[in-house]
Design a protein around this motif. Sequence first.
Motif, PDB file in Angstrom:
ATOM      1  N   THR A  66      -9.749  -9.346   2.149  1.00  0.00           N
ATOM      2  CA  THR A  66      -9.047  -8.722   3.276  1.00  0.00           C
ATOM      3  C   THR A  66      -9.492  -7.260   3.356  1.00  0.00           C
ATOM      4  OG1 THR A  66      -7.112 -10.148   3.006  1.00  0.00           O
ATOM      5  CG2 THR A  66      -6.829  -8.129   4.293  1.00  0.00           C
ATOM      6  N   ILE A  67      -9.918  -6.836   4.545  1.00  0.00           N
ATOM      7  CA  ILE A  67     -10.324  -5.448   4.755  1.00  0.00           C
ATOM      8  C   ILE A  67      -9.276  -4.772   5.619  1.00  0.00           C
ATOM      9  CG2 ILE A  67     -12.091  -3.903   5.680  1.00  0.00           C
ATOM     10  CD1 ILE A  67     -14.150  -6.043   5.143  1.00  0.00           C
ATOM     11  N   SER A  68      -8.749  -3.664   5.116  1.00  0.00           N
ATOM     12  CA  SER A  68      -7.735  -2.894   5.838  1.00  0.00           C
ATOM     13  C   SER A  68      -8.318  -1.554   6.246  1.00  0.00           C
ATOM     14  CB  SER A  68      -6.496  -2.673   4.967  1.00  0.00           C
ATOM     15  OG  SER A  68      -5.922  -3.904   4.579  1.00  0.00           O
ATOM     16  N   TRP A  69      -7.943  -1.113   7.427  1.00  0.00           N
ATOM     17  CA  TRP A  69      -8.372   0.189   7.949  1.00  0.00           C
ATOM     18  C   TRP A  69      -7.136   0.933   8.431  1.00  0.00           C
ATOM     19  CZ3 TRP A  69      -9.319   1.459  13.496  1.00  0.00           C
ATOM     20  CH2 TRP A  69      -9.814   2.753  13.653  1.00  0.00           C
ATOM     21  N   LEU A  70      -6.927   2.118   7.872  1.00  0.00           N
ATOM     22  CA  LEU A  70      -5.751   2.936   8.166  1.00  0.00           C
ATOM     23  C   LEU A  70      -4.470   2.145   7.900  1.00  0.00           C
ATOM     24  CD1 LEU A  70      -6.903   4.774  11.423  1.00  0.00           C
ATOM     25  CD2 LEU A  70      -7.081   5.530   9.041  1.00  0.00           C
ATOM     26  N   GLY A  71      -4.502   1.336   6.838  1.00  0.00           N
ATOM     27  CA  GLY A  71      -3.338   0.576   6.429  1.00  0.00           C
ATOM     28  C   GLY A  71      -3.116  -0.713   7.177  1.00  0.00           C
ATOM     29  N   VAL A  72      -3.993  -1.047   8.134  1.00  0.00           N
ATOM     30  CA  VAL A  72      -3.814  -2.250   8.956  1.00  0.00           C
ATOM     31  C   VAL A  72      -4.894  -3.268   8.604  1.00  0.00           C
ATOM     32  CG1 VAL A  72      -3.722  -3.184  11.293  1.00  0.00           C
ATOM     33  CG2 VAL A  72      -2.843  -0.875  10.824  1.00  0.00           C
ATOM     34  N   PRO A  73      -4.539  -4.433   8.078  1.00  0.00           N
ATOM     35  CA  PRO A  73      -5.546  -5.471   7.826  1.00  0.00           C
ATOM     36  C   PRO A  73      -6.140  -5.954   9.154  1.00  0.00           C
ATOM     37  CG  PRO A  73      -3.488  -5.925   6.658  1.00  0.00           C
ATOM     38  CD  PRO A  73      -3.193  -4.835   7.631  1.00  0.00           C
ATOM     39  N   PHE A  74      -7.479  -5.979   9.234  1.00  0.00           N
ATOM     40  CA  PHE A  74      -8.087  -6.400  10.503  1.00  0.00           C
ATOM     41  C   PHE A  74      -9.198  -7.432  10.314  1.00  0.00           C
ATOM     42  CE2 PHE A  74     -11.030  -3.201   9.075  1.00  0.00           C
ATOM     43  CZ  PHE A  74     -12.260  -3.578   9.582  1.00  0.00           C
ATOM     44  N   LEU A  75      -9.569  -7.717   9.080  1.00  0.00           N
ATOM     45  CA  LEU A  75     -10.647  -8.676   8.873  1.00  0.00           C
ATOM     46  C   LEU A  75     -10.392  -9.449   7.591  1.00  0.00           C
ATOM     47  CD1 LEU A  75     -13.389  -9.662  10.007  1.00  0.00           C
ATOM     48  CD2 LEU A  75     -14.505  -7.969   8.529  1.00  0.00           C
ATOM     49  N   TYR A  76     -10.411 -10.782   7.699  1.00  0.00           N
ATOM     50  CA  TYR A  76     -10.235 -11.644   6.521  1.00  0.00           C
ATOM     51  C   TYR A  76     -11.422 -12.591   6.432  1.00  0.00           C
ATOM     52  CZ  TYR A  76      -8.792 -15.351   3.422  1.00  0.00           C
ATOM     53  OH  TYR A  76      -8.763 -16.263   2.410  1.00  0.00           O
ATOM     54  N   SER A  77     -11.857 -12.851   5.207  1.00  0.00           N
ATOM     55  CA  SER A  77     -12.926 -13.810   4.979  1.00  0.00           C
ATOM     56  C   SER A  77     -12.712 -14.466   3.628  1.00  0.00           C
ATOM     57  CB  SER A  77     -14.294 -13.117   5.014  1.00  0.00           C
ATOM     58  OG  SER A  77     -15.323 -14.035   4.685  1.00  0.00           O
ATOM     59  N   PRO A  78     -12.897 -15.782   3.526  1.00  0.00           N
ATOM     60  CA  PRO A  78     -12.774 -16.426   2.212  1.00  0.00           C
ATOM     61  C   PRO A  78     -13.881 -15.992   1.251  1.00  0.00           C
ATOM     62  CG  PRO A  78     -13.576 -17.975   3.856  1.00  0.00           C
ATOM     63  CD  PRO A  78     -13.165 -16.755   4.604  1.00  0.00           C
ATOM     64  N   TRP A  79     -15.013 -15.495   1.815  1.00  0.00           N
ATOM     65  CA  TRP A  79     -16.116 -15.057   0.960  1.00  0.00           C
ATOM     66  C   TRP A  79     -16.979 -14.081   1.740  1.00  0.00           C
ATOM     67  CZ3 TRP A  79     -21.340 -15.311   1.849  1.00  0.00           C
ATOM     68  CH2 TRP A  79     -22.179 -14.997   0.770  1.00  0.00           C
TER      69      TRP A  79
END
Length: 751
Positions: free
Chosen positions: A191-204
């Motif tokens: 999970t990638i968060s930017w400014l505290g907001v998760p915006f991108l998820y990837s299993p790998w």
Amino acid sequence: MPNMRFRSKPVVFLLLLSFTPPVLADEHAFVLKPTRSLLDLPKPTQATPLFMYADQIKGVKDSQFEATGHVEMRRLGQRVWADYLLYLQQSQELHATGSIRFDQNRNTLLGPELHLNLKTGTGDMPHPRYNLGETNAHGQAESLHIASRENYTLSNATYTTCSADKEDWILKAGTLNINQGTQIGEARDVTISWLGVPFLYSPWMDFPLNSQRKSGFLGPVFGATTKGGSELTVPYYWNIAPNMDATLAPRVMQKRGILLNNEFRYLQPSYTGEVRLNVLPSDMLTKTSRTYFGLKHQQTLPANLLGAINYNYVSDDSYFRDLSDSINSASQINLLREGVLSYNDGGWWNAQMRVQRFQTLQDPAALVVVPYHRTPQISLNALHPIATGTFKFNSEFVDFSHPTAVNGQRVVLYPSISYPLISSPGVFVTPKIGFHSTTYSMGANNAAQLPANQTRSLPIISLDSGLFFDQETSLWNPNYIQTLEPRAYFVHIPYRDQSRLPVFDTAQAGFNFDQIFSENRFIGSDRVGDANQVTTALTSRLLDRESGEERMRFILGQRFSSISPKVNLTIPTGTTNKSDILLGFSARASRTWSMDSLLQYNPSLARNELFNASARYQPEPGKVLNFGYRFMRNTLNIPNNFIDHINVSAQWPLYGRWGSVVRTNFSLHENRLVEGLAGLEYNQDCWTIRMVAQRFAVSTAQASTGFFLQLELNGLVKVGPDPLQTLRQSIPGYTKTNQPPNSASLPNLYD
């Protein structure tokens, strides 16, 4: 350094030495060469010396040592600081507790406990914080396993290149593997968060730890255009081999469907190339399948031969106008298709054979003439010194074919000799004589009813001469040198009636300073203009005495003829014996200001034929202002048909970390915007966001508008379309403002 603090207390020093002195010398040699990478250090062996400092050290000989109080252990490429350390000599197991700091391969690991086998290089650390010295990335984890000196596996970990006190973006992973041997990071359950907001998820996902190529998904590209609606592109980069890669980038367009973009590149010692195949299986607007195919290949062959192929194909005339997101590709008209075989042994002659065709993309509102195909074109050229002169020979055979115009073959032979009579730093005089012969064969039944076979032969005589004067000047600056460079160029070509010759690939040459010092006023070999003329020009420059840099240039030129030229294409050349006047001025007034201008003035009609002027102000990278104006009358003499454009572009900071980019190319004559671009850029230490809106004409009656948003997380991923190429093309002097991330600092546990 922590050991400097240790010196203020009672210290016990222990050297475990089971090796010979040269190893110690090698370690000292490394210290004297700081440019050597730690990754290149030889791996420690059982015989590598180990140094230990502590308030107290006790142990059993050949068994174990126990150190307490401000412990420091140093070994080749490794250092451990701790409150307590137990070392087992036989197994080389190390167990440390307290405020642990472990430095290895420019990496720093912090934690409450460390288990490390110095023989195998493996170990474990619970609840670590880490800093990767090569990339300045850092984070923390629930646990860390050291598989080798270059390979770390972390559980429930974070990763970022932001500074420790401002982690604007964070990658969180269930499992994170850092492999500095391959320079690849691999994460699962991401999970990638930017400014505290998760915006991108990837299993790998995996990502490079440096700038090297690697396989994996690139950042998704979001955008919107008037031609395609909302868009999403998810590119995948495949690093097939060190000399081979591919990019697969499906582009989902709301209005049209899925455009499959594919690119394959290859590089070998003797050949290189790239293949592109873009397919839109079913365009929802046109109800057709649309395709682009491109192949570029260049190969070195035996016997000093070089081969090349450049082939392009699109399924329909509107492909680029409908599907392109840049003005350069949208304005393509003639797609090149050619194969070339050339010979050059580095000597005095060379040869080339070319087969060339075009696919012409027509705009119904502005049809263009389809160019001739060359099937084939064979040329043989030579350049050889003769005494103090030069012999030059140019020749070619071309078979011209066209679907509607007259077809035919042309043979051109042009030998010439030039001989410098005077050649010194202040003066030169170079006469030249040549003989231009052209033969045509078109067949008796050609559509234009031209003679089947024709020959045109004529001599060409020229004399080029010039002077160079310089002097010190105090008018502008005492450190400047002013030059005065008069030049005169004489050409004599007798008149031959060429009105019955075909026109395969010839056009009127543009009138500029290069052209007025050339023999022929036409481009191509179908017309050789009659001439008995002298071109005169005067150039004056200001040069910096110390650097030799040109600060200012002024040039004035005009051509005078004793005859009224008779040879022309479809446009009469006029009866005046004087050409237009060319006036050029350029200057670099200071480190920040520069300008360039060119004026073409017609004295017979008392009017300007062309005027270009541009100025640039660039005080520092990231700040640039460009101003330009272009006026040019149409060479076809069509009433009220001319170019009259104002061009303004800039990159300028606004407030704080905000910056702006803008480009306007406006046609005053047509009262319309040819190209417009506006955008904002926000640059933080570890990320940058770019927002760009662009509108450009794709034909005489159509325009395309698009909006693009890109988020760049430094050292990890770019999400959205990359506008940098567009910005560099649209805004001369544009500079990318975000630099590599600053070092991510970790607190000093010993303060």
